[in-house]
Design a protein around this motif. Structure first.
Motif, PDB file in Angstrom:
ATOM      1  N   ASN B 271     -19.612 -51.890  -9.305  1.00 27.11           N
ATOM      2  CA  ASN B 271     -19.774 -52.243 -10.720  1.00 27.11           C
ATOM      3  C   ASN B 271     -18.513 -52.764 -11.400  1.00 27.11           C
ATOM      4  O   ASN B 271     -18.330 -52.577 -12.605  1.00 27.11           O
ATOM      5  N   CYS B 272     -17.643 -53.380 -10.632  1.00 20.98           N
ATOM      6  CA  CYS B 272     -16.483 -54.027 -11.252  1.00 20.98           C
ATOM      7  C   CYS B 272     -16.916 -55.364 -11.849  1.00 20.98           C
ATOM      8  O   CYS B 272     -17.988 -55.886 -11.536  1.00 20.98           O
ATOM      9  N   GLY B 285     -10.920 -49.862  -8.245  1.00 24.63           N
ATOM     10  CA  GLY B 285     -11.909 -48.801  -8.054  1.00 24.63           C
ATOM     11  C   GLY B 285     -13.125 -49.059  -8.926  1.00 24.63           C
ATOM     12  O   GLY B 285     -13.139 -50.002  -9.737  1.00 24.63           O
ATOM     13  N   PRO B 286     -14.179 -48.241  -8.786  1.00 30.76           N
ATOM     14  CA  PRO B 286     -15.413 -48.482  -9.527  1.00 30.76           C
ATOM     15  C   PRO B 286     -15.175 -48.752 -11.016  1.00 30.76           C
ATOM     16  O   PRO B 286     -14.322 -48.129 -11.634  1.00 30.76           O
ATOM     17  N   PHE B 304     -12.522 -47.353 -13.524  1.00 25.90           N
ATOM     18  CA  PHE B 304     -13.002 -47.255 -14.915  1.00 25.90           C
ATOM     19  C   PHE B 304     -11.968 -47.884 -15.860  1.00 25.90           C
ATOM     20  O   PHE B 304     -11.621 -47.325 -16.897  1.00 25.90           O
ATOM     21  N   TYR B 305     -11.499 -49.028 -15.476  1.00 30.33           N
ATOM     22  CA  TYR B 305     -10.376 -49.670 -16.171  1.00 30.33           C
ATOM     23  C   TYR B 305     -10.844 -50.914 -16.909  1.00 30.33           C
ATOM     24  O   TYR B 305     -11.705 -51.637 -16.426  1.00 30.33           O
ATOM     25  N   ASN B 306     -10.273 -51.142 -18.065  1.00 27.68           N
ATOM     26  CA  ASN B 306     -10.609 -52.330 -18.842  1.00 27.68           C
ATOM     27  C   ASN B 306      -9.324 -53.078 -19.197  1.00 27.68           C
ATOM     28  O   ASN B 306      -8.458 -52.528 -19.872  1.00 27.68           O
ATOM     29  N   GLY B 511     -12.808 -42.677  -7.896  1.00 28.13           N
ATOM     30  CA  GLY B 511     -14.086 -42.466  -8.579  1.00 28.13           C
ATOM     31  C   GLY B 511     -14.765 -41.171  -8.212  1.00 28.13           C
ATOM     32  O   GLY B 511     -15.646 -40.695  -8.915  1.00 28.13           O
ATOM     33  N   LEU B 512     -14.372 -40.606  -7.091  1.00 27.74           N
ATOM     34  CA  LEU B 512     -14.944 -39.319  -6.671  1.00 27.74           C
ATOM     35  C   LEU B 512     -13.905 -38.229  -6.923  1.00 27.74           C
ATOM     36  O   LEU B 512     -12.894 -38.150  -6.226  1.00 27.74           O
TER      37      LEU B 512
END
Lengths: 81, 655
Positions: B271-272, B285-286, B304-306, B511-512
């Motif tokens: 989901n990147c 990562g995701p 989870f980066y923007n 992510g885990l």
């Protein structure tokens, strides 16, 4: 001892690097004095140190102008006594 | 597919239709072959053709594609049933085409010699100078990549993981490329040494070389116009479109790449999103996202980066080749035109604004702001916990999972507050205390691991973390209570037999989040040879994921005593009530502070420029709405009411 207003004015002027003479009770911290979000919490921390009090974060951050800050801090000081 | 040589009568029809063959004996067909549906086709080598008597295929663009072949050249090709092949300008060569495939207006689709279709290709991710090479395969998950890339000090592990990737690559080796059932390959130029999975759509690609496009009916992959890709793996449900350039990279499940994005030596997991900008040696990562031009993500590890517009990082200033790398732990954001000079390590859920030339480590200060102030990098620990963005992100990620397949390669724990972030905050509180104890009142800043913290804020930020910890421990208790519904609240305080016990450390494996002991045990199994394939490794990682809740509960039970000074099982009913009241207050305070943050979007300077010819407030409200009417704000209020309801529901069971 200086009044709550004078002490708030001094702390605010030092922290925001502005002329204390321009601070009135009606001055809004954000709109008039230019406090950014991090500076708002710095102001709360600076008031806590100046008055040796602890303030509720969300209540303190909801204070918008210098006059409200005076009243808020006075009420905290009163409770402390 | 059971085939027979093409019959004399069929050859006559084929030749009449303009077809030629190097050797008609090597043209094999099945029953249901209709020579009348083959026109202007050149056959070379052995060509097997399935049924062509099926119905026309609807691609949804208004033109039905007849089942059959026209204007094509095939060399050593096997074609399944019900396909439509037309307009092959070059050759289809050394290729297995599945059933119901459409190939139209393409150049050469071929396999040139033996290849593993991008599997096993080594990419220099995270550190462009090498030393952390990752052999990408169509089974590479974020966790497999993390173990491979980050644990290089464990040489036996690195060797075993490389061996598992090699074995996967070996199993994919072939001298024939393939196009899976139901795939569409339209308007493309050269496709060489590429394995295309079922139901994939490849439309308008310029050049695809040495790669795998994994795909399935549930999670079809898409490669769109203008794409140039080489040495790549595209996993299920991913899309790479609109002039993207992909070199030596992995595009994970549900990831979207497009709008002229370019990347090399990078790995994007679930989901990147990568648009417009550029990535080099990025371990994405995701849910790592970059949408804007002039952004360069380099030698970074994120999840989870923007990335804001113009976000830049650099790993220069080296003398012996590019070595520097940087980690932004999960949930970070970089503001517009922010810059980070690697190496640095940024704590989870941190917002970074401004330009930073210092090398700092803020990993024990999650939920922070990093600002630039008079050229200095400053940290405000805990401040980002109370912002709209963090709360919205926590809600939106699970809802935006685009992975539709039954199997998901990446194992993801979405929680914002977790044992991982809680342990960091516990360390952060201790560090802030220590800094405060040592600081002199005359100091404006104190230095901590390369970054400046305002002395005044040490106490405030400690309180922020305390508030977040109250909320977290209370949430875990209340969630457990809601899930198990015991007659008495204290019946909860039992170790979960499915979980590991004690205060052990937690790690975030791309992510885990899991106990470090579980990750270590997994590493042991890999090194010992008890895990013999990437599939077995994926299954073992899923087991760790599935143990998260039990491990979290047991960790919280153990840590409660450390944080609050009492074993939870020893608390009286009144003490429990006091703690839960504290949870309620902290949760409400959080909501109030987030609401305060949201309110900023409706007042003062935010209204600047509205009402271009007057009537500013009305114009603003017409466009932005009102604070009270805002959906997010309403949800905050509802959440507040729910907290009260949950508290009231639990009180009678506290005795």
């Amino acid at each position: 001892m200086a009044s709550t207003f004078e002490r708030i004015k001094k702390v605010t002027a030092e922290l925001l690097k502005i002329d204390a003479g321009k601070i009135t009770e009606k001055s809004g911290f954000v709109e008039d004095l230019g406090a950014e979000s991090v500076q708002s919490i710095e102001l709360v921390a600076a008031f806590e140190e100046e008055f040796d009090i602890e303030m509720d974060e969300d209540a303190a951050l909801s204070v918008k102008n210098v006059g409200d800050a005076v009243r808020f801090i006075d009420s905290v000081l009163k409770q402390k006594k | 597919m059971k085939t027979r040589p093409v019959a004399e009568q069929e050859i006559e029809i084929l030749e009449h239709n303009g077809c030629t063959a190097e050797d008609w004996e090597k043209v094999l067909v099945t029953d249901g072959f209709d020579a009348g549906r083959i026109h202007d086709v050149q056959f070379a080598g052995t060509v097997e053709i399935g049924r062509v008597d099926g119905p026309a295929i609807d691609l949804g663009d208004g033109a039905m594609r007849p089942c059959g072949m026209s204007a094509a050249k095939l060399q050593n090709v096997r074609v399944g049933d019900g396909c439509s092949i037309s307009g092959v300008r070059g050759w289809l060569a050394n290729l297995d085409v599945g059933n119901n495939v459409v190939i139209e207006n393409v150049g050469t689709i071929s396999c040139a010699g033996e290849t593993s279709f991008g599997n096993g290709h080594e990419i220099s991710v995270f550190n462009e100078g090498g030393g952390r090479e990752l052999k990408i395969t169509d089974r590479t998950s974020a966790q497999i990549a993390y173990l491979t890339v980050m644990y290089r000090d464990n040489k036996p592990l690195a060797a075993k993981l490389a061996g598992l990737a090699d074995a996967c690559a070996k199993s994919r080796r072939s001298t024939r490329a393939s196009i899976g059932d139901g795939a569409r390959v339209l308007n493309c130029n050269e496709i060489r040494n590429v394995r295309i999975g079922p139901c994939a759509t490849i439309q308008g690609a310029l050049s695809l070389r040495e790669g795998t496009i994994d795909s399935s009916k549930e999670a079809p992959a898409v490669v769109g116009s203008g794409v140039i890709a080489e040495d790549f793996i595209i996993q299920k449900g991913a899309s790479v479109k609109d002039g993207a350039m992909v070199s030596a990279s992995l595009v994970g499940e549900g990831t979207r790449i497009g709008k002229q994005f370019s990347c090399e030596n990078s790995a994007f997991f679930a989901n990147c999103e990568g648009f417009h900008s550029e990535a080099c040696s990025w371990f994405a990562g995701p849910y790592s996202v970059t949408h804007h031009r002039s952004s360069l993500l380099i030698a970074a590890s994120t999840s989870f980066y923007n990335a804001g517009s113009g976000t830049n990082q650099s790993n220069h200033m080296y003398k012996l080749g590019p070595l520097h790398q940087g980690t932004m732990e999960r949930g970070c954001k970089t503001g517009s035109f922010s810059y980070l000079l690697w190496p640095s390590r940024v704590g989870a859920f941190t917002a970074i604004m401004g330009k930073h030339y210092a090398n700092f480590d803020t990993s024990d200060f999650p939920f922070s702001y990093i600002n630039e102030e008079d050229g200095k990098s400053t940290l405000t620990p805990g401040m980002n916990f109370f912002t709209v963005g963090t709360m919205r992100d926590g809600d939106k990620w699970p809802a935006r999972d685009r992975r539709k397949g039954a199997e998901k390669l990446d194992q993801i724990v979405f929680d914002v507050l977790s044992p991982y972030t809680a342990q960091k905050m516990i360390r952060g509180v201790a560090l802030l205390q220590e800094l405060g104890d040592k600081a002199d009142k005359s100091e404006t800043f104190v230095n901590c691991r390369g970054i400046q913290i305002k002395r005044l804020l040490l106490k405030t930020c400690r309180r922020y973390y305390g508030l977040a910890l109250d909320k977290y421990f209370g949430d875990v208790l209340m969630n457990r209570f809601d899930a198990l519904k015991p007659a008495k609240f204290r019946d909860l305080f039992k170790v979960d037999p499915a979980g590991e016990t004690g205060e052990g450390e937690w790690v975030d494996i791309a992510g885990l989040m899991c106990r470090k002991s579980r990750a270590s045990a997994l590493v042991g199994k890999i090194v010992d040879g008890r895990i013999r394939s990437q599939d077995e490794l994926l299954a073992a990682i899923k087991d760790i994921h599935d143990s998260y809740r039990a491990d979290e509960w047991n960790w919280c039970l153990a840590m409660y005593a450390k944080v609050y000074g009492r074993e939870p099982g020893q608390l009286s009913g009144e003490e429990l009530k006091t703690f839960l009241e504290q949870w309620k207050q902290s949760s409400q305070k959080l909501l109030n502070m987030v609401a305060g943050d949201a309110q900023k979007e409706f007042e003062g300077a935010t209204r600047t420029g509205f009402g271009i010819d007057g009537n500013g407030d009305a114009d603003f409200e017409a466009v932005r709405g009102t604070f009270e009417g805002n959906k997010f704000v309403k949800k905050l209020k509802e959440d507040g009411e729910k907290i009260n309801q949950r508290f009231e529901a639990v009180v009678p069971r506290l005795a």
